[in-house]
Design a protein around this motif. Structure first.
Motif, PDB file in Angstrom:
ATOM      1  N   GLY A  55       0.802  -1.221   0.000  1.00 58.55           N
ATOM      2  CA  GLY A  55       0.000   0.000   0.000  1.00 58.55           C
ATOM      3  C   GLY A  55       0.827   1.259   0.000  1.00 58.55           C
ATOM      4  N   LEU A  56       2.073   1.166  -0.472  1.00 52.57           N
ATOM      5  CA  LEU A  56       2.963   2.330  -0.395  1.00 52.57           C
ATOM      6  C   LEU A  56       2.746   3.330  -1.522  1.00 52.57           C
ATOM      7  CD1 LEU A  56       6.291   0.649   0.737  1.00 52.57           C
ATOM      8  CD2 LEU A  56       4.588   1.829   2.102  1.00 52.57           C
ATOM      9  N   ASN A  57       1.866   3.001  -2.464  1.00 55.60           N
ATOM     10  CA  ASN A  57       1.584   3.956  -3.531  1.00 55.60           C
ATOM     11  C   ASN A  57       0.417   4.864  -3.160  1.00 55.60           C
ATOM     12  OD1 ASN A  57       3.579   2.709  -4.936  1.00 55.60           O
ATOM     13  ND2 ASN A  57       2.212   1.377  -6.083  1.00 55.60           N
ATOM     14  N   ALA A  58      -0.191   4.586  -2.026  1.00 57.58           N
ATOM     15  CA  ALA A  58      -1.320   5.404  -1.578  1.00 57.58           C
ATOM     16  C   ALA A  58      -0.915   6.191  -0.344  1.00 57.58           C
ATOM     17  CB  ALA A  58      -2.508   4.504  -1.255  1.00 57.58           C
ATOM     18  N   SER A  59      -1.635   7.261  -0.078  1.00 54.99           N
ATOM     19  CA  SER A  59      -1.330   8.028   1.134  1.00 54.99           C
ATOM     20  C   SER A  59      -2.344   7.646   2.197  1.00 54.99           C
ATOM     21  CB  SER A  59      -1.404   9.529   0.849  1.00 54.99           C
ATOM     22  OG  SER A  59      -2.672   9.859   0.356  1.00 54.99           O
ATOM     23  N   ALA A  60      -1.885   6.892   3.179  1.00 55.96           N
ATOM     24  CA  ALA A  60      -2.767   6.427   4.255  1.00 55.96           C
ATOM     25  C   ALA A  60      -2.002   6.448   5.559  1.00 55.96           C
ATOM     26  CB  ALA A  60      -3.261   5.013   3.945  1.00 55.96           C
TER      27      ALA A  60
ATOM     28  N   GLN B  61      -1.026   1.975  10.330  1.00 54.07           N
ATOM     29  CA  GLN B  61      -1.033   3.398  10.032  1.00 54.07           C
ATOM     30  C   GLN B  61       0.329   4.025  10.322  1.00 54.07           C
ATOM     31  OE1 GLN B  61      -4.473   4.428  12.399  1.00 54.07           O
ATOM     32  NE2 GLN B  61      -3.277   4.639  14.274  1.00 54.07           N
ATOM     33  N   HIS B  62       0.572   5.134   9.665  1.00 52.38           N
ATOM     34  CA  HIS B  62       1.771   5.961   9.810  1.00 52.38           C
ATOM     35  C   HIS B  62       3.002   5.425   9.080  1.00 52.38           C
ATOM     36  CE1 HIS B  62      -0.582   8.242  12.600  1.00 52.38           C
ATOM     37  NE2 HIS B  62      -0.629   7.247  13.479  1.00 52.38           N
ATOM     38  N   GLU B  63       3.331   4.139   9.257  1.00 48.85           N
ATOM     39  CA  GLU B  63       4.534   3.607   8.622  1.00 48.85           C
ATOM     40  C   GLU B  63       4.435   2.095   8.461  1.00 48.85           C
ATOM     41  OE1 GLU B  63       7.819   3.270  12.022  1.00 48.85           O
ATOM     42  OE2 GLU B  63       6.999   5.300  11.897  1.00 48.85           O
ATOM     43  N   VAL B  64       5.378   1.538   7.693  1.00 46.87           N
ATOM     44  CA  VAL B  64       5.392   0.103   7.424  1.00 46.87           C
ATOM     45  C   VAL B  64       5.699  -0.661   8.710  1.00 46.87           C
ATOM     46  CG1 VAL B  64       6.634  -1.744   6.198  1.00 46.87           C
ATOM     47  CG2 VAL B  64       6.096   0.403   5.025  1.00 46.87           C
ATOM     48  N   VAL B  65       5.003  -1.789   8.897  1.00 52.77           N
ATOM     49  CA  VAL B  65       5.340  -2.699   9.992  1.00 52.77           C
ATOM     50  C   VAL B  65       5.866  -3.981   9.350  1.00 52.77           C
ATOM     51  CG1 VAL B  65       2.983  -3.621  10.175  1.00 52.77           C
ATOM     52  CG2 VAL B  65       4.522  -3.814  12.104  1.00 52.77           C
TER      53      VAL B  65
ATOM     54  N   ILE C  18       2.088 -13.113  10.627  1.00 52.61           N
ATOM     55  CA  ILE C  18       1.045 -12.346   9.925  1.00 52.61           C
ATOM     56  C   ILE C  18       1.641 -11.723   8.664  1.00 52.61           C
ATOM     57  CG2 ILE C  18      -0.603 -10.452  10.163  1.00 52.61           C
ATOM     58  CD1 ILE C  18      -1.273 -12.008  12.514  1.00 52.61           C
ATOM     59  N   GLY C  19       2.853 -11.115   8.774  1.00 54.45           N
ATOM     60  CA  GLY C  19       3.515 -10.567   7.598  1.00 54.45           C
ATOM     61  C   GLY C  19       3.886  -9.107   7.753  1.00 54.45           C
ATOM     62  N   SER C  20       4.282  -8.499   6.633  1.00 51.25           N
ATOM     63  CA  SER C  20       4.676  -7.086   6.595  1.00 51.25           C
ATOM     64  C   SER C  20       3.614  -6.301   5.840  1.00 51.25           C
ATOM     65  CB  SER C  20       6.034  -6.944   5.907  1.00 51.25           C
ATOM     66  OG  SER C  20       7.029  -7.652   6.619  1.00 51.25           O
ATOM     67  N   TYR C  21       3.275  -5.147   6.376  1.00 54.42           N
ATOM     68  CA  TYR C  21       2.183  -4.351   5.819  1.00 54.42           C
ATOM     69  C   TYR C  21       2.526  -2.872   5.861  1.00 54.42           C
ATOM     70  CZ  TYR C  21      -0.684  -8.552   6.341  1.00 54.42           C
ATOM     71  OH  TYR C  21      -1.172  -9.822   6.261  1.00 54.42           O
ATOM     72  N   GLY C  22       2.040  -2.156   4.852  1.00 57.54           N
ATOM     73  CA  GLY C  22       2.098  -0.698   4.865  1.00 57.54           C
ATOM     74  C   GLY C  22       0.786  -0.157   5.395  1.00 57.54           C
ATOM     75  N   PRO C  23       0.717   1.163   5.585  1.00 56.67           N
ATOM     76  CA  PRO C  23      -0.535   1.763   6.050  1.00 56.67           C
ATOM     77  C   PRO C  23      -1.693   1.399   5.129  1.00 56.67           C
ATOM     78  CG  PRO C  23       1.239   3.354   6.166  1.00 56.67           C
ATOM     79  CD  PRO C  23       1.795   2.147   5.460  1.00 56.67           C
ATOM     80  N   ASN C  24      -2.871   1.133   5.722  1.00 59.13           N
ATOM     81  CA  ASN C  24      -4.034   0.717   4.935  1.00 59.13           C
ATOM     82  C   ASN C  24      -4.347   1.734   3.839  1.00 59.13           C
ATOM     83  OD1 ASN C  24      -4.406  -0.813   7.532  1.00 59.13           O
ATOM     84  ND2 ASN C  24      -6.157  -1.590   6.393  1.00 59.13           N
ATOM     85  N   PRO C  25      -4.330   1.300   2.569  1.00 65.73           N
ATOM     86  CA  PRO C  25      -4.626   2.225   1.484  1.00 65.73           C
ATOM     87  C   PRO C  25      -6.125   2.490   1.317  1.00 65.73           C
ATOM     88  CG  PRO C  25      -4.082   0.062   0.600  1.00 65.73           C
ATOM     89  CD  PRO C  25      -3.909  -0.016   2.087  1.00 65.73           C
ATOM     90  N   THR C  26      -6.981   1.697   1.991  1.00 69.05           N
ATOM     91  CA  THR C  26      -8.432   1.880   1.915  1.00 69.05           C
ATOM     92  C   THR C  26      -8.988   1.873   3.336  1.00 69.05           C
ATOM     93  OG1 THR C  26      -9.014  -0.477   1.914  1.00 69.05           O
ATOM     94  CG2 THR C  26      -8.407   0.491  -0.219  1.00 69.05           C
ATOM     95  N   PRO C  27     -10.262   2.242   3.481  1.00 71.00           N
ATOM     96  CA  PRO C  27     -10.869   2.197   4.832  1.00 71.00           C
ATOM     97  C   PRO C  27     -11.023   0.772   5.365  1.00 71.00           C
ATOM     98  CG  PRO C  27     -12.171   3.570   3.340  1.00 71.00           C
ATOM     99  CD  PRO C  27     -11.160   2.864   2.502  1.00 71.00           C
TER     100      PRO C  27
END
Length: 199
Positions: A48-53, A113-117, A140-149
């Motif tokens: 989700g790093l191409n979106a601003s979330a 939210q805020h940064e990649v975990v 669980i894995g690695s995730y970026g900030p949620n790009p959607t609600p």
């Protein structure tokens, strides 16, 4: 003598020999990383790093665990709401029932939210009468900030509840979500009863 309790020591993730945690980066550093590498671009998009979330500025948490649920085919999920400190406290004081011998799986809904975990894991220790009877460690894995609600959802492996007269009874559990940086995002206690039937 160590000041860390046995319970805390049991909730430590296992270490993989030779595995090194990558250097922590901000979202902007990830976005700029090898901009012309197509496979890396796909990986960044999956985070989700191409979106601003970035998430709400008044909530500093990087990982917000909304709920964990017990999924059993043919039944409504048993949902533990973990979204606020009050609901977390309620979970601690509200045991639920699992029918012996059923196949079940846990599933978690969460927001980042805020940064990649990186390397988010779920750890769980179950005790009966003070003796550890089970330990679960689920990647669980690695995730970026949620790009959607919509929150992320992760389903765990199917397991079978123990059965038989000796398995029935009250169990105490402690769980936490931790990442590769050894940041504990949430930790809580809960309990359940294994019975002959659901009532």
């Amino acid at each position: 003598m160590s000041n860390v309790s046995d319970q805390d020591e049991e909730l430590v993730p296992s270490q993989t020999t030779g595995y090194k945690v990558g250097e922590k980066k901000t979202i902007n550093e990830y976005k700029d990383l090898d901009a012309d590498d197509e496979s890396l671009a796909k990986w960044k998009a999956s985070l989700g790093l191409n979106a601003s979330a970035a998430g709400p500025t008044d909530d500093p948490r990087r990982v917000v665990i909304l709920q964990i649920a017990l999924e059993v085919e043919g039944r409504d999920d048993v949902v533990l709401d973990l979204s606020t400190p009050e609901k977390l406290e309620n979970v601690k004081n509200t045991p639920f029932t699992i029918k012996e011998g059923v196949d079940y799986r846990l599933k978690v809904k969460f927001r980042v939210q805020h940064e990649v975990v990186s390397g988010l894991k779920y750890l769980q220790v179950v005790k009966r009468k003070g003796i550890r009877v089970d330990k679960t460690e689920e990647m669980i894995g690695s995730y970026g900030p949620n790009p959607t609600p919509e929150p992320y959802e992760k389903k765990f492996m199917v397991e079978e509840a123990p059965s038989g007269m000796l398995a029935r009874g009250h169990y105490e559990a402690k769980s936490k979500f931790i990442d590769d940086d050894n940041v504990t995002h949430i930790e809580w206690s809960w309990s359940f009863d294994i019975k002959k039937d659901w009532d």
